[in-house]
Each structure stands twice: as structure tokens, then as C-alpha cells.
Design a protein around this motif. Structure first.
Motif, PDB file in Angstrom:
ATOM      1  N   LYS A  68       0.849  -1.205   0.000  1.00 18.76           N
ATOM      2  CA  LYS A  68       0.000   0.000   0.000  1.00 18.76           C
ATOM      3  C   LYS A  68       0.882   1.251   0.000  1.00 18.76           C
ATOM      4  CE  LYS A  68      -4.000  -2.271   0.760  1.00 18.76           C
ATOM      5  NZ  LYS A  68      -3.711  -3.542   0.117  1.00 18.76           N
ATOM      6  N   LYS A  69       0.791   2.015  -1.099  1.00 14.91           N
ATOM      7  CA  LYS A  69       1.704   3.152  -1.287  1.00 14.91           C
ATOM      8  C   LYS A  69       1.646   4.166  -0.142  1.00 14.91           C
ATOM      9  CE  LYS A  69       2.795   6.914  -4.506  1.00 14.91           C
ATOM     10  NZ  LYS A  69       4.121   7.136  -3.966  1.00 14.91           N
ATOM     11  N   VAL A 112       0.190 -12.116  -4.474  1.00 19.84           N
ATOM     12  CA  VAL A 112       1.635 -12.399  -4.429  1.00 19.84           C
ATOM     13  C   VAL A 112       2.406 -11.305  -5.165  1.00 19.84           C
ATOM     14  CG1 VAL A 112       3.444 -14.024  -5.129  1.00 19.84           C
ATOM     15  CG2 VAL A 112       1.293 -14.882  -4.175  1.00 19.84           C
ATOM     16  N   ILE A 113       1.922 -10.922  -6.339  1.00 19.80           N
ATOM     17  CA  ILE A 113       2.640  -9.884  -7.104  1.00 19.80           C
ATOM     18  C   ILE A 113       2.600  -8.548  -6.346  1.00 19.80           C
ATOM     19  CG2 ILE A 113       2.685  -8.557  -9.275  1.00 19.80           C
ATOM     20  CD1 ILE A 113       3.538 -11.468  -9.726  1.00 19.80           C
ATOM     21  N   ASP A 114       1.450  -8.220  -5.770  1.00 16.19           N
ATOM     22  CA  ASP A 114       1.338  -6.947  -5.040  1.00 16.19           C
ATOM     23  C   ASP A 114       2.281  -6.898  -3.848  1.00 16.19           C
ATOM     24  OD1 ASP A 114      -0.534  -6.023  -6.778  1.00 16.19           O
ATOM     25  OD2 ASP A 114      -2.220  -6.054  -5.370  1.00 16.19           O
ATOM     26  N   THR A 115       2.373  -8.002  -3.127  1.00 15.46           N
ATOM     27  CA  THR A 115       3.200  -8.011  -1.915  1.00 15.46           C
ATOM     28  C   THR A 115       4.680  -8.108  -2.270  1.00 15.46           C
ATOM     29  OG1 THR A 115       1.398  -9.122  -0.744  1.00 15.46           O
ATOM     30  CG2 THR A 115       3.579  -9.175   0.303  1.00 15.46           C
ATOM     31  N   CYS A 123       8.575   0.398  -1.722  1.00 16.01           N
ATOM     32  CA  CYS A 123       9.515   0.707  -0.631  1.00 16.01           C
ATOM     33  C   CYS A 123      10.820   1.261  -1.198  1.00 16.01           C
ATOM     34  CB  CYS A 123       9.804  -0.543   0.206  1.00 16.01           C
ATOM     35  SG  CYS A 123       8.377  -1.122   1.135  1.00 16.01           S
ATOM     36  N   SER A 124      11.286   0.670  -2.300  1.00 20.33           N
ATOM     37  CA  SER A 124      12.548   1.139  -2.895  1.00 20.33           C
ATOM     38  C   SER A 124      12.404   2.575  -3.381  1.00 20.33           C
ATOM     39  CB  SER A 124      12.941   0.263  -4.098  1.00 20.33           C
ATOM     40  OG  SER A 124      13.112  -1.062  -3.686  1.00 20.33           O
ATOM     41  N   GLN A 125      11.291   2.859  -4.052  1.00 21.80           N
ATOM     42  CA  GLN A 125      11.093   4.209  -4.594  1.00 21.80           C
ATOM     43  C   GLN A 125      11.021   5.242  -3.468  1.00 21.80           C
ATOM     44  OE1 GLN A 125       7.232   5.451  -6.207  1.00 21.80           O
ATOM     45  NE2 GLN A 125       8.287   5.949  -8.122  1.00 21.80           N
TER      46      GLN A 125
END
Ligand SMILES: NC(=O)c1ccc[n+]([C@@H]2O[C@H](COP(=O)([O-])OP(=O)(O)OC[C@H]3O[C@@H](n4cnc5c(N)ncnc54)[C@H](O)[C@@H]3O)[C@@H](O)[C@H]2O)c1
Length: 253
Positions: A68-69, A112-115, A123-125
Motif C-alpha cells: 500500500k503506497k 503475491v505480485i502486489d506483496t 519501498c525502494s522508490q
């Protein structure tokens, strides 16, 4: 010798258990203050207690769903408010929901793809935007051998973890000049909650041991030590790389 992560601040996602907890604890032992971003706050609080008691370093726990952004952006804001900067991000969260290529549902695929993939990207961004302000940062992504070896039932997980390898290289490529490193670890079988169903019996554990050339089962701290190398100045000439940590069960890329 000076501690490897003296005065550093590290965010570890999923740091309440397994590989994430071992990494958080080892990083604190090596001098870092820690942010544990977790869905499971009971695990996070237990981890905080143990790490603070045993290392004397500070641990901030935050309830975050990495997919979740808004929650991820808040995580970075609160980490910076508390500690003033972010030097290291370990994208450790991963979930594993197995099904065959013929029956895997759209819902499971998305989860799975979302998590595992989108969460690592978000998180990286968010962390990299902070890191570039100081001209320094180390991003460590926990992928999996499943990124490079097909394993029955792991179509969504394998695709997500291969995506993590790809985005590791993109972050390294685009942000290297700004002082940001990105590397990935591809663990093999490691003894954690995620794998407890595979390792229930001594016979199963023996079979897994025999799949690698060192004839040993990976422990969370085995993965944490590689993360420490990638988080520290020992790896200052290493970026965009994948390190396979499977005791030789999988070799090469
Ligand atoms: N254990 C293995 O054999 C193995 C092998 C290869 C790769 N990996 C990878 O290593 C990483 C850690 O695995 P582990 O075995 O320690 O897993 P684990 O299940 O023991 O721990 C994962 C932690 O992440 C947290 N979490 C789950 N979803 C979350 C979310 N959306 N937001 C925030 N926190 C969340 C959980 O509460 C848990 O504490 C994962 O990315 C996994 O895919 C593990």
C-alpha cells in the motif's frame, strides 16, 4: 575493528520474524538503528524488545502493509522523523501462495505480485527519494532461487521474485551516479515460518539437506550475513548484482 554499520539507519520490511528478524538483529549488533516495518505487530514488538535488550540500539516498529503506497510513504516519513535519514533498506517481505499454472486464481496472483514485487518497488522508490538527498543508500532485495529455477506451484512467486531481480538492476542502473546501490539476495531453502510445512519431519529435512552441496539447511542468520555484506562498506564496489545463497543447491544465473 569499528562496527560495520556504525551510525547507520536501516529499514527492514517484515523484520518481525525469519530472515528479516535475523537481519535486523545482526545489523543492530553491527551498530545500526533499526526500523521494523511489519503487518504483524506482535512479532514486531517482540523483535524490538529482544534487539533493544541485547544490542542497546534503538528500534522503531511501524505497522505497514508494503503493498500500500500511502502506508509505505508514511513509513519513510516516520523513519526520517525519528532518525533523520535512511541509509539502508532491506526489502525482505515476501509471501508464498502455491498453486499450479492451470489452477492459480487471479486473486492469488494479484496478492503475491502486489506483496512481493509491487511492495519491493514501492519501498525502494520511497526510500530512494530520501537516500538521494544525502547522496548515499544501500537497497537490498530478498528475492529467491525461484526467480531463476522453476519450482512446482510457484508460478506467481517465481514471477514476482524474477521481477525483483529486474527492478534491482533498474534501481542500480538509474541511481548509481547518485550514490545509491541496489543488490539482490536469492536464498535457497531457509528454516523459517514460511518453510515450516516443508520441513516438518526429519526425513523431509534430510531430503532438503541433500539437495545442496554443503549438506546443510540454511538458517536465517546465513542470509542476514550476506545482507550485512551488501549493507556495509565491504560491498562498495558491488551494485546491480544477485547473490545466490543456497549452499550450492543452485549455481549461476
Ligand atoms: N525461507 C526461505 O526458504 C526463503 C527462500 C527464498 C526466499 N525467501 C524470501 O526471504 C524473505 C523472508 O522470508 P522468511 O522465510 O523469513 O518469511 P517469514 O514468513 O518467516 O517472514 C516474513 C515476514 O513478513 C511479514 N509480512 C508479510 N506480508 C507483509 C506485508 N504485506 N507488509 C509487511 N510485512 C509483511 C510477516 O508478518 C513476516 O514477519 C521473503 O521475501 C521470502 O520470499 C525465503
Amino acid at each position: 575493528m569499528e562496527k560495520l554499520l556504525k551510525d547507520k539507519v536501516a529499514i527492514i520490511t517484515g523484520g518481525g520474524g525469519g530472515i528479516g528478524f535475523a537481519t535486523a538483529k545482526l545489523f543492530a549488533e553491527e551498530g545500526a538503528d533499526i526500523v521494523i516495518a511489519e503487518l504483524d505487530m506482535k512479532k514486531a514488538e517482540n523483535a524490538k524488545k529482544e534487539i533493544e535488550n541485547e544490542t542497546g540500539k534503538r528500534v522503531l516498529t511501524l505497522e505497514v502493509d508494503v503493498s500500500k503506497k500511502k502506508q509505505v510513504d508514511d513509513m519513510v516519513k516516520r523513519a526520517v522523523n525519528e532518525f533523520g535519514k535512511i541509509d539502508i533498506l532491506v526489502n525482505n517481505v515476501g509471501i508464498y501462495l502455491a498453486d499450479s499454472v492451470l489452477t492459480l486464481s487471479e486473486e492469488v496472483w494479484d496478492k503475491v505480485i502486489d506483496t512481493d514485487l509491487k511492495g519491493t518497488f514501492l519501498c525502494s522508490q520511497a526510500a530512494a527519494k530520501e537516500m538521494v538527498k544525502g547522496g548515499y543508500g544501500k537497497i537490498i532485495n530478498i528475492s529467491s532461487c525461484c526467480a531463476i529455477e522453476p519450482t512446482p506451484g510457484q508460478v506467481a512467486y517465481g514471477a514476482a521474485k524474477a521481477g525483483v531481480v529486474s527492478l534491482t538492476r533498474d534501481f542500480a542502473f538509474e541511481l548509481g551516479e547518485k550514490g545509491i546501490y541496489a543488490n539482490a539476495i536469492l536464498p535457497g531453502m531457509t528454516v523459517t515460518d514460511m518453510t515450516k510445512d516443508f520441513l516438518k519431519t526429519e526425513k523431509a529435512r534430510e531430503e532438503w539437506r541433500n539437495k545442496n552441496v554443503l549438506k546443510r539447511l540454511g538458517q536465517p542468520v546465513d542470509q542476514a550475513k550476506v545482507a550485512l555484506f551488501l549493507a556495509s562498506s565491504l560491498s562498495d564496489h558491488v551494485t546491480g548484482e544477485c547473490i545466490i545463497t543456497s549452499a550450492g543447491a543452485v549455481m549461476g544465473q
